[in-house]
Design a protein around this motif. Structure first.
Motif, PDB file in Angstrom:
ATOM      1  N   LEU A 186       1.123  -1.200  -0.092  1.00 21.57           N
ATOM      2  CA  LEU A 186       0.073  -0.034   0.037  1.00 21.57           C
ATOM      3  C   LEU A 186       1.053   1.021   0.208  1.00 21.57           C
ATOM      4  CD1 LEU A 186      -2.774   0.885   0.252  1.00 21.57           C
ATOM      5  CD2 LEU A 186      -2.499   1.001   2.868  1.00 21.57           C
ATOM      6  N   SER A 187       1.139   2.074  -1.043  1.00 21.45           N
ATOM      7  CA  SER A 187       1.848   3.039  -1.288  1.00 21.45           C
ATOM      8  C   SER A 187       1.267   4.228  -1.265  1.00 21.45           C
ATOM      9  CB  SER A 187       2.746   2.737  -2.428  1.00 21.45           C
ATOM     10  OG  SER A 187       3.478   1.720  -2.520  1.00 21.45           O
ATOM     11  N   PHE A 188       2.044   5.351  -1.000  1.00 22.90           N
ATOM     12  CA  PHE A 188       1.388   6.805  -1.068  1.00 22.90           C
ATOM     13  C   PHE A 188       2.673   7.736  -1.657  1.00 22.90           C
ATOM     14  CE2 PHE A 188      -0.137   4.650   2.581  1.00 22.90           C
ATOM     15  CZ  PHE A 188      -1.492   4.917   2.515  1.00 22.90           C
ATOM     16  N   TYR A 189       2.222   8.486  -2.458  1.00 22.38           N
ATOM     17  CA  TYR A 189       3.351   9.155  -3.425  1.00 22.38           C
ATOM     18  C   TYR A 189       2.772  10.764  -3.179  1.00 22.38           C
ATOM     19  CZ  TYR A 189       4.595   5.082  -5.829  1.00 22.38           C
ATOM     20  OH  TYR A 189       5.239   3.557  -6.265  1.00 22.38           O
ATOM     21  N   ILE A 190       3.927  11.517  -2.989  1.00 25.36           N
ATOM     22  CA  ILE A 190       3.614  13.034  -2.761  1.00 25.36           C
ATOM     23  C   ILE A 190       4.229  13.657  -4.285  1.00 25.36           C
ATOM     24  CG2 ILE A 190       4.549  15.156  -2.032  1.00 25.36           C
ATOM     25  CD1 ILE A 190       2.738  13.844   0.045  1.00 25.36           C
ATOM     26  N   PHE A 191       3.434  14.094  -4.778  1.00 24.46           N
ATOM     27  CA  PHE A 191       3.654  14.946  -6.197  1.00 24.46           C
ATOM     28  C   PHE A 191       3.776  16.234  -6.097  1.00 24.46           C
ATOM     29  CE2 PHE A 191       2.321  10.561  -7.664  1.00 24.46           C
ATOM     30  CZ  PHE A 191       3.195  10.221  -8.669  1.00 24.46           C
ATOM     31  N   ASP A 192       4.558  16.969  -6.925  1.00 20.60           N
ATOM     32  CA  ASP A 192       4.470  18.580  -7.017  1.00 20.60           C
ATOM     33  C   ASP A 192       3.969  18.784  -8.659  1.00 20.60           C
ATOM     34  OD1 ASP A 192       5.041  21.216  -6.789  1.00 20.60           O
ATOM     35  OD2 ASP A 192       7.018  20.892  -7.395  1.00 20.60           O
ATOM     36  N   ARG A 193       3.038  19.598  -8.497  1.00 23.66           N
ATOM     37  CA  ARG A 193       2.482  20.058  -9.823  1.00 23.66           C
ATOM     38  C   ARG A 193       3.172  21.340  -9.988  1.00 23.66           C
ATOM     39  NH1 ARG A 193      -3.607  19.502 -10.943  1.00 23.66           N
ATOM     40  NH2 ARG A 193      -2.646  17.326 -11.491  1.00 23.66           N
ATOM     41  N   ASP A 194       4.135  21.623 -11.262  1.00 22.44           N
ATOM     42  CA  ASP A 194       4.694  22.864 -11.221  1.00 22.44           C
ATOM     43  C   ASP A 194       3.904  23.757 -12.263  1.00 22.44           C
ATOM     44  OD1 ASP A 194       5.236  22.162 -14.028  1.00 22.44           O
ATOM     45  OD2 ASP A 194       7.042  21.598 -13.519  1.00 22.44           O
ATOM     46  N   VAL A 195       4.445  24.993 -12.571  1.00 20.81           N
ATOM     47  CA  VAL A 195       3.454  26.056 -13.275  1.00 20.81           C
ATOM     48  C   VAL A 195       3.438  25.450 -14.684  1.00 20.81           C
ATOM     49  CG1 VAL A 195       4.802  28.020 -12.121  1.00 20.81           C
ATOM     50  CG2 VAL A 195       5.945  26.945 -13.954  1.00 20.81           C
ATOM     51  N   PHE A 196       4.070  24.435 -15.257  1.00 21.15           N
ATOM     52  CA  PHE A 196       3.802  23.926 -16.454  1.00 21.15           C
ATOM     53  C   PHE A 196       2.823  22.691 -16.476  1.00 21.15           C
ATOM     54  CE2 PHE A 196       7.946  25.669 -16.970  1.00 21.15           C
ATOM     55  CZ  PHE A 196       7.640  26.821 -17.934  1.00 21.15           C
ATOM     56  N   ARG A 197       2.254  22.573 -15.337  1.00 16.73           N
ATOM     57  CA  ARG A 197       1.347  21.184 -15.080  1.00 16.73           C
ATOM     58  C   ARG A 197       1.870  19.752 -15.462  1.00 16.73           C
ATOM     59  NH1 ARG A 197      -2.413  23.034 -11.614  1.00 16.73           N
ATOM     60  NH2 ARG A 197      -3.144  25.023 -12.138  1.00 16.73           N
ATOM     61  N   ARG A 198       3.233  19.974 -15.130  1.00 18.08           N
ATOM     62  CA  ARG A 198       3.923  18.639 -15.091  1.00 18.08           C
ATOM     63  C   ARG A 198       4.020  18.297 -13.871  1.00 18.08           C
ATOM     64  NH1 ARG A 198       7.747  21.059 -19.013  1.00 18.08           N
ATOM     65  NH2 ARG A 198       9.086  21.246 -17.160  1.00 18.08           N
ATOM     66  N   ASP A 199       3.714  16.992 -13.604  1.00 18.00           N
ATOM     67  CA  ASP A 199       3.905  16.156 -12.160  1.00 18.00           C
ATOM     68  C   ASP A 199       4.899  15.631 -11.928  1.00 18.00           C
ATOM     69  OD1 ASP A 199       1.342  17.499 -12.364  1.00 18.00           O
ATOM     70  OD2 ASP A 199       0.347  15.675 -12.140  1.00 18.00           O
TER      71      ASP A 199
END
Length: 833
Positions: free
Chosen positions: A76-89
């Motif tokens: 069971l995994s949890f990922y933290i993503f960052d969405r930058d100004v270009f909408r790339r994660d």
């Protein structure tokens, strides 16, 4: 969805509270803040995503997620993503908890350090290998030993960048040698059938004169077989690693044959471990449950005891009440009890009995149902189950509007922004409160019958107990319908499925102010201003100091707690049941029309199933509920796509791909339930698609040919109350088993009360025991039924242990949970001997 295991059904579920992240590393640029969201994954399959919190390195999510797990999983995994100004994660880090470790963190808030996301560690799936070591004699008479390695198949490989084109690389490795051979690529298949054999030369004895046909021990110890799985990518970054298996040849033994399934493992590239908190940490509360449910006859003794609870005198001596006494939290007992009594149609007499008993023990009418008693928790749970659609049709439209419009409603002068006007904000809040109050007080006719019956019982018991208080018949009901139902739903709409995510802080503040006001309006307290600690709230409440508000509340409470029954209403306004983006295959409405796949917004109400080009637009296609003849899964080989299902109509089937396995199951379940009573429902269907002029499943050429597989019907048509009685009884058994020491202590308390008439001993004072003899009798029966079920579970585990082979398809090598279970069984067997 249950997994069948030799007459026993296994259910898996997980309830997760995603709290907050902290110390996220700053963005490497002038603006160091990040826009972060968190995903929940079964292995690598995303099943839930929080909202994105902008400009924060310590984002607070506060979101809850619950799902029934429809398949086996390893992490069971949890990922933290960052969405930058270009909408790339881009991924920041992850938390991966092994299935066998979930119990360590059960029900506890825990800070997990984020680990780096590395392609070499992102593996899932299993592979089936067959190894055979054989002796060959060459033309020159020399004996050599060869290893035949057969790669048969893989299962559950991950889909990478929307594709899975796997192949295997098989290598024989040792101190001074390395040979590698490769299978063919299997396109668009995450369950590939390879069935390819590769030969490797292992040893070459100097002559045939030696009568030594076995491979020497020293040579075998140094050799091993490695199988790497890769995804043949068309991208410029190269092929993606899917996992590996290493098999030392020494484990083949004297037979020279080894046939087993293996879990794929991550590749160790010698990466340096990350220091604690270097990537930040994530606070989670995880409750993982695995229910092993026997056939119904196993639960008859315990279930009968529980269902007699409503009629046993006194009710405190009943099996259900005893469960509430021994559980650490009343909520633990309330959830399965309510579901069990709802399933068997006994919820109203049970709640009436325990509520009457609690009211009889209450001395002050102003404190009625104020504590977290078994009664209040059970009524809360009943309202959540039976009243979910009532909440949707009553509150959802205006809650959606509040969350979308973001009108300023702050009335605390200290928190007021410079650009805001206090009078304007008060008027905005006043309008919202007025509208919500009006929709609530005019919704009495839509209140579910089971809730009305419960409220009638509460009203009668309270009025009988406190005859000198004319308002107690109202406050007994309002303490639930306003304080514990409408007010919490306004405050946290995501917890009541009115919104997909927790509202942003700005909107949350508006909802808090509305909830406080509605709660006070519904309480009918004598002094309303005294209910507010804040002076600004007391001033705002002056808007509502009119008799018409109190009269409206009383009329509403009279209606929903009246003994007069009205006919069951059919709600004309469509109720939105589920919506979201999915991918559908064009239905080919004309002979030469394209049948490609397109992303569409799907919407299901109790009237129709529609899809739209995007959310908010008009429907491109509308399917009336009465035209849904069946809803079934579509076999993967039809289009080489996972998580597909079909909505079968009179003329054609609509093929749809959900975003993940949990979402596919949810759509299938709710579509099946809402169409269950259709008169023309099918009894058979085609599990595969009609392609290239024939059905892939049965090969029949007519597209109108009757189905070849029985439909998976039999679900109840009542959407709210889909309950498995045996599963709830198993859960109650598990609670009794967990708190067995308290059951024994309660028995001792009954004996002490029966023979000792003085002050109650302190260690027994926590138990409510009105009749020691009756309570002791029930306890004896409960303990006997629980011990019998414990013995049956123990016997099942032993039988399964004897039959299960490590390395089988069900328990591949590398299955840590099975290894732990094996050790436990070995230890218990040794102990019993």
């Amino acid at each position: 969805m249950a997994v069948e295991e030799e007459g026993l059904r296994v259910f898996q579920s997980v309830k997760i509270k995603i709290g907050e992240a902290k110390n996220i590393p700053p963005y490497p640029g002038p603006n160091k803040m990040r826009d972060c969201y968190c995903t929940v994954n079964l292995d690598q399959e995303e099943v839930f995503r929080t909202k994105t919190l902008e400009k924060s390195l310590c984002p607070f999510y506060g979101e809850d997620f619950y799902c029934e797990i429809p398949r086996s999983f390893r992490h069971l995994s949890f990922y933290i993503f960052d969405r930058d100004v270009f909408r790339r994660d881009s991924s920041i880090g992850k938390v991966a908890v092994k299935k066998e470790d979930l119990q360590k963190y059960h029900g506890k808030d825990h800070w997990f350090p984020l680990q780096p996301v590395c392609a070499d560690s992102e593996v899932q799936g299993k592979v089936h290998l067959e190894l055979r070591l054989s002796e060959l004699i060459t033309d020159s008479g020399v004996v050599c030993h060869k290893l035949a390695t057969r790669v048969l198949e893989c299962q559950d490989l991950p889909i990478v960048n929307n594709q899975c084109d796997p192949y295997a690389v098989v290598s024989l490795f040792g101190p001074s040698r390395s040979e590698a051979k490769k299978t063919k690529v299997k396109r668009k298949n995450n369950n590939p059938q390879f069935d390819e054999v590769f030969f490797f030369e292992v040893t070459k004895p100097p002559s045939y004169t030696k009568r030594q046909f076995d491979v020497e021990e020293d040579d075998v110890d140094k050799l091993g077989l490695k199988v790497d799985l890769w995804n043949a990518s068309n991208l410029k970054f190269g092929n993606e690693f899917l996992g590996e298996v290493r098999v030392p040849l020494k484990m083949m033994g004297q037979s020279g044959v080894h046939d087993a399934w293996y879990f794929l493992q991550p590749r160790n590239n010698g990466n340096k471990s990350v220091k604690a908190d270097e990537l930040g940490s994530l606070r989670l509360n995880i409750i993982y449950t695995e229910d092993h449910v026997f056939p119904t006859e196993h639960y008859n003794p315990l279930r009968d005891l529980l269902l007699q609870s409503a009629h046993l005198q006194p009710v405190s001596a009943s099996a259900a009440h005893i469960l509430g006494e021994v559980c650490r939290e009343k909520q633990e007992a309330a959830v399965p009890l309510v579901r069990l009594f709802l399933h068997y149609g006994k919820i109203v007499p049970f709640l009436s009995a325990i509520a009457h008993a609690e009211i009889s023990r209450t001395q002050d009418p102003n404190t009625i149902f104020r504590g977290n008693s078994l009664t209040s928790k059970c009524i809360d749970e009943t309202m959540k189950l039976a009243g979910m659609h009532y909440l949707r049709v009553t509150l959802k439209p205006i809650i959606d509007e509040i969350c979308t419009d973001h009108k300023p409603c702050e009335i605390d002068p200290v928190k007021l922004k410079e650009s805001e006007n206090l009078d304007t904000n008060r008027e905005n809040l006043h309008q919202y409160v007025d509208r919500i109050f009006n929709v609530i007080t005019s919704s009495g006719v839509s209140c579910p019958t089971v809730m009305c019956d419960i409220f009638f019982s509460l009203r009668e018991s309270a009025a009988s107990r406190f005859q000198v208080d004319p308002d107690v018949r109202y406050t007994a009901v309002s303490s639930f319908i306003f304080l514990r139902f409408f007010a919490p739903a306004i405050l946290s709409p995501n917890l009541f499925h009115l919104r997909p995510h927790h509202p942003d802080p700005y909107t949350s503040r508006t909802l808090t102010l509305i909830s406080k006001t509605i709660q006070t309006l519904g309480s009918l307290a004598k002094s309303k201003s005294a209910n507010f600690k804040e002076s600004y709230m007391a001033a705002f409440y002056d808007y509502f100091n009119e008799q018409k508000y109190a009269d409206a509340v009383k009329n509403f409470l009279d209606l929903i707690s009246s003994s007069a029954r009205w006919d069951q209403k059919s709600i004309e306004t469509p109720i939105m049941l589920k919506e979201g983006f999915m991918i559908k295959r064009a239905q080919g409405r004309n002979r030469f029309g394209l049948k490609n796949f397109k992303k569409r917004w799907f919407r299901l109400t109790n009237h129709e199933f529609t899809y739209h080009r995007t959310k908010g637009e008009g429907p491109l296609c509308s399917i009336p509920i009465e035209n849904i003849l069946a809803v079934e899964r579509l076999e993967e080989e039809s289009f080489k796509m996972k998580n597909m299902f079909q909505v079968i109509q009179p003329e054609r089937a609509l093929y749809i791909q959900a975003n993940n396995c949990v979402e596919a199951r949810d759509w299938i379940n709710i579509l099946t339930k809402v169409s269950q009573c259709n008169r023309k429902r099918l009894s058979t269907y085609h599990p595969s698609a009609f392609l290239n002029g024939h059905w892939l499943c049965c090969k029949l050429c007519a597209d109108t040919a009757p189905g070849c597989t029985p439909c998976t019907g039999g679900l109840p048509a009542n959407i709210q109350l889909d309950v498995d009685g045996d599963r709830e009884t198993e859960r109650i058994f598990s609670l009794y088993s967990t708190y067995m020491t308290k059951l024994v202590k309660m028995q001792e308390a009954c004996g002490s009360k029966s023979v000792y008439d003085g002050p109650e001993q302190e260690e027994y004072s926590t138990f409510v025991i009105d009749d020691p003899q009756e309570t002791y009798k029930t306890l004896r029966l409960v303990i006997s039924a629980v011990q019998t079920l414990e013995q049956q579970h123990t016997q099942y585990k032993r039988d399964k242990f004897r039959k299960t082979k490590y390395g089988s398809q069900e328990h591949p090598i590398g299955d840590k949970s099975f290894q732990c279970y094996t050790r436990q069984q070995s230890e218990s067997s040794t102990y019993s001997i």
